[in-house]
Design an enzyme around this catalytic site. Structure first.
Site, mmCIF file in Angstrom:
data_model
loop_
_atom_site.group_PDB
_atom_site.id
_atom_site.type_symbol
_atom_site.label_atom_id
_atom_site.label_comp_id
_atom_site.label_asym_id
_atom_site.label_seq_id
_atom_site.Cartn_x
_atom_site.Cartn_y
_atom_site.Cartn_z
ATOM 1 N N ASN A 95 0.807 -1.218 0.000
ATOM 2 C CA ASN A 95 0.000 0.000 0.000
ATOM 3 C C ASN A 95 0.842 1.271 0.000
ATOM 4 O O ASN A 95 0.395 2.306 -0.504
ATOM 5 C CB ASN A 95 -0.913 -0.008 1.232
ATOM 6 C CG ASN A 95 -1.573 1.332 1.473
ATOM 7 O OD1 ASN A 95 -2.472 1.744 0.749
ATOM 8 N ND2 ASN A 95 -1.109 2.050 2.503
ATOM 9 N N SER A 147 -4.303 2.204 -8.860
ATOM 10 C CA SER A 147 -5.234 3.295 -9.176
ATOM 11 C C SER A 147 -5.666 3.206 -10.629
ATOM 12 O O SER A 147 -4.877 2.811 -11.505
ATOM 13 C CB SER A 147 -4.554 4.643 -8.935
ATOM 14 O OG SER A 147 -5.336 5.707 -9.439
ATOM 15 N N TYR A 170 3.178 9.729 -11.010
ATOM 16 C CA TYR A 170 2.318 8.829 -10.256
ATOM 17 C C TYR A 170 1.612 7.847 -11.185
ATOM 18 O O TYR A 170 1.572 6.636 -10.923
ATOM 19 C CB TYR A 170 1.293 9.634 -9.470
ATOM 20 C CG TYR A 170 0.301 8.787 -8.710
ATOM 21 C CD1 TYR A 170 0.675 8.118 -7.554
ATOM 22 C CD2 TYR A 170 -1.022 8.645 -9.156
ATOM 23 C CE1 TYR A 170 -0.225 7.331 -6.851
ATOM 24 C CE2 TYR A 170 -1.927 7.866 -8.466
ATOM 25 C CZ TYR A 170 -1.530 7.212 -7.313
ATOM 26 O OH TYR A 170 -2.419 6.434 -6.627
ATOM 27 N N LYS A 174 1.875 3.688 -11.302
ATOM 28 C CA LYS A 174 0.773 2.762 -11.072
ATOM 29 C C LYS A 174 0.555 1.841 -12.268
ATOM 30 O O LYS A 174 0.114 0.691 -12.097
ATOM 31 C CB LYS A 174 -0.504 3.532 -10.724
ATOM 32 C CG LYS A 174 -0.459 4.164 -9.340
ATOM 33 C CD LYS A 174 -0.178 3.140 -8.247
ATOM 34 C CE LYS A 174 -0.203 3.734 -6.849
ATOM 35 N NZ LYS A 174 0.088 2.738 -5.800
#
Length: 253
Positions: A95, A147, A170, A174
């Site tokens: 996570n 995500s 980001y 992901k």
């Protein structure tokens, strides 16, 4: 902390945000869980563990372990501590993650985000695999928190709400995490592992440093994101193993 016979779950970045809420959801749902909060700052992990344990209605148990997913020594030390205290692991949740809001993207930010979100996830997974192989609660579960922002299908579709040029570091990280999930699924399926991607959705956490502005964008509350990740851990989404699972169902890669 009594944990004998419980389902042992390790959550990186578990001292705050979606990781924290995932832990709380599990512990409120059943006495069968013992959740280990992986935290870069051990004092914050301990404080979070005490806070969760004090929540009215909590049935399970919780503890904290120091881990910085970008520091191999702390990753290996965390795995060694789980070996010595529990001898096994039933669920690993990758996570921990960071975001960059640099626009345009920068080399420095890109390297930093990839090191944490991608290399960190691989590092932790490799360090904890043998513990998962000793899981008492079969099948062992490996969860990558990801995500829909990392979906190339969405990013390339002008009609998608995720079609925009922002968040390069980001979003790329992901997309890479999604590939990691797919690779581990193929690798570990013969051993009976269940591997998933879990998308908590946009949540009003401190992830960006500004939860107020996220709420103005109709972000979900952190507990809702935690509930989505916890549903994967609990086995409620097993029909879609090997996929990215979010609030609206299965997310395309």
């Amino acid at each position: 902390m009594a944990s004998s016979g419980k389902r042992i779950v390790f959550i990186t970045g578990g001292n705050q945000g979606v990781g924290y809420e995932t832990a709380k959801n599990l512990l409120l749902s059943s006495e069968e869980y013992h959740v280990i909060l992986g935290s870069r700052d051990f004092s914050k992990g301990e404080a979070a563990a005490r806070e969760i344990q004090a929540v009215h209605g909590v049935k399970g148990t919780v503890s904290a372990v120091q881990i910085d997913v970008t520091d191999d020594k702390t990753v290996d030390a965390a795995a060694a501590r789980v070996v010595s205290e529990y001898g096994r692991l039933d669920v690993l949740v990758n996570n921990a993650g960071i975001i960059s809001t640099a626009n345009p993207p920068t080399r420095k930010a890109f390297r930093h985000v990839l090191e944490t979100n991608v290399v960190g996830s691989l590092s932790v997974t490799e360090a904890f695999l043998d513990l998962l192989r000793k899981a008492v609660y079969k099948p062992p579960r490996l969860v990558f928190v990801t995500s829909s922002m990392g979906s190339i299908t969405h990013a390339a579709d002008p009609s998608s709400p995720y079609y925009n040029p922002l968040g390069t570091e980001y979003r790329t990280s992901k997309a890479a995490v999604n590939m990691l999930m797919a690779m581990y699924c193929a690798r570990l399926k013969p051993e009976g592992f269940l591997v998933f991607g879990a998308d908590p959705g946009l949540c009003a956490t401190n992830f960006t440093g500004d939860p107020v502005s996220l709420r103005k964008r109709n972000a979900a509350e952190p507990w809702e994101g935690g509930e989505r990740v916890a549903s994967v851990i609990k086995g409620e989404r097993d029909a879609d193993v090997g996929k990215v699972l979010g609030v609206y169902g299965v997310s395309p890669f």
